[in-house]
Design an enzyme around this catalytic site. Sequence first.
Site, short mmCIF file in Angstrom:
data_model
loop_
_atom_site.label_atom_id
_atom_site.label_comp_id
_atom_site.label_asym_id
_atom_site.label_seq_id
_atom_site.Cartn_x
_atom_site.Cartn_y
_atom_site.Cartn_z
N HIS A 111 0.82 -1.21 0.00
CA HIS A 111 0.00 0.00 0.00
C HIS A 111 0.86 1.27 0.00
O HIS A 111 0.48 2.30 0.58
CB HIS A 111 -0.97 0.02 1.19
N ASN A 143 -10.28 -3.15 1.63
CA ASN A 143 -9.90 -3.08 0.22
C ASN A 143 -11.12 -2.79 -0.64
O ASN A 143 -12.24 -2.69 -0.13
CB ASN A 143 -9.26 -4.41 -0.23
#
Length: 488
Positions: free
Chosen positions: A54, A127
Amino acid sequence: MTQRVLTTESGAPVADNQNSATAGVGGPLLLQDQHLLEKLARFNRERIPERVVHARGSGAYGYFEVTDDVTGFTKADFLSEVGRRTETFIRFSTVADSLGGADAVRDPRGFALKFYTEDGNYDLVGNNTPVFFIKDPIKFPDFIHSQKRDPFTGRQEPDNVWDFWAHSPEATHQVTWLMGDRGIPASYRHMNGYGSHTYQWTNAAGEAFFVKYHFKTNQGVRCLSSEQAAEIAGKDGNSHQTDLLQAIERGVNPSWTLYVQLIPAAEAADYRFNPFDLTKVWPHGDYPLQRVGRLVLDRSPDNVFAEVEQAAFSPNNFVPGIGPSPDKMLQGRLFAYADAHRYRLGVNHTQLAVNAPKAVPGGAAENYGRDGLMATRNGSRQDKNYEPNSYAGPAQTDAALSAPLAVQGWTGTHAAPAHVKDDDFFQAGELYRLMSEEEKSRLIANIAGGLSQVTRDDVIEKNIAHFHAADADYGKRVEEAVRALRED
């Protein structure tokens, strides 16, 4: 407008910011040029370690507004009243690439949300997909290593990617998501967000429910084909960041409607598959979506580094009425996320403005933690750094945040308990069968495009076997498409 005076880090005025001090005209530089040395030293230290996963992200501020009564399921104060608003910060991200990667790539997207509640910060880390590749955190470092740059070649290798998936049949469901039409969102505004994990809600009566979060985009889901994404990434690697910034700056505030699925805790043990398995969804026919509220983004950060790069989210930041479940991946992340931020940002990262709780005066947490790198809120001379004490220091509430989880059996490295539908392929097959013929064709092309680049026949065969197990037509078409590409 009055011109401000440029100063050094110590606050002294700078006489010349264009020329370094030298020993005579054209002479060598002088070690005494404090301003030059300070600028170069600070420049060398501008970067901090990027996130291993990320790393590439964008963020925005906004608010969450409750639209429906959910007090029968949770005692969380920020959800206690219809119309109540809570300030939020969100960070969107890609997963596998580095900080310099492009936005328009085939990759899951992070959807990390911080609620600045009156009971402290609540972090919901999810997500844009409701499932994930693995179900046990012990496999997470290996999974990420397989997806990131190879230590020798310095690039992402199809052999590594597909070799891991070949030996991880539980990934088949998420691979079907990733390689399908929703694998490349057109923007952060045009994708859904999911808590993905199973969490626990507890109401005022002490009744426990397991919960999954679904943030449905009000802009509509829009995605890119592989060809469209390649063109956009080549023109603007920051396409998602650009879109989010420009939308908010022109007053087009993105929004999502939050729905939840709820299972009474007593029903979870007898469900037909493990409800805490992150590779599976709960069918809406069993547990329908229930609306909770809406998330609106209305302000861009003033400084991307300070407020996006330094934003720290951890799923162990709960508030009363919300807690963990036996989801093994969630349990692992309860430690891993907070520890990653302690490494990247230091033990006092919660004192940074974007991370500081707004529930306490000045954003200073009421605890006995002291010192450490960059400690800015260390208490006064009257404040003690131990507990219990007789100096009116902060004390525990004796009120549990959530209901206790029942445990039994022997310690050890156990596989998850078996349920009737606990196979790795059933839901991947159901997802495939929900697709239109055009969606299936694009899915097959995306899978074959990557799998055909793998150099080992056994790895290809193992992966094809997974798609056969999910659906006979699915496997047959992948097999034929891979064969055709390898024969070219």
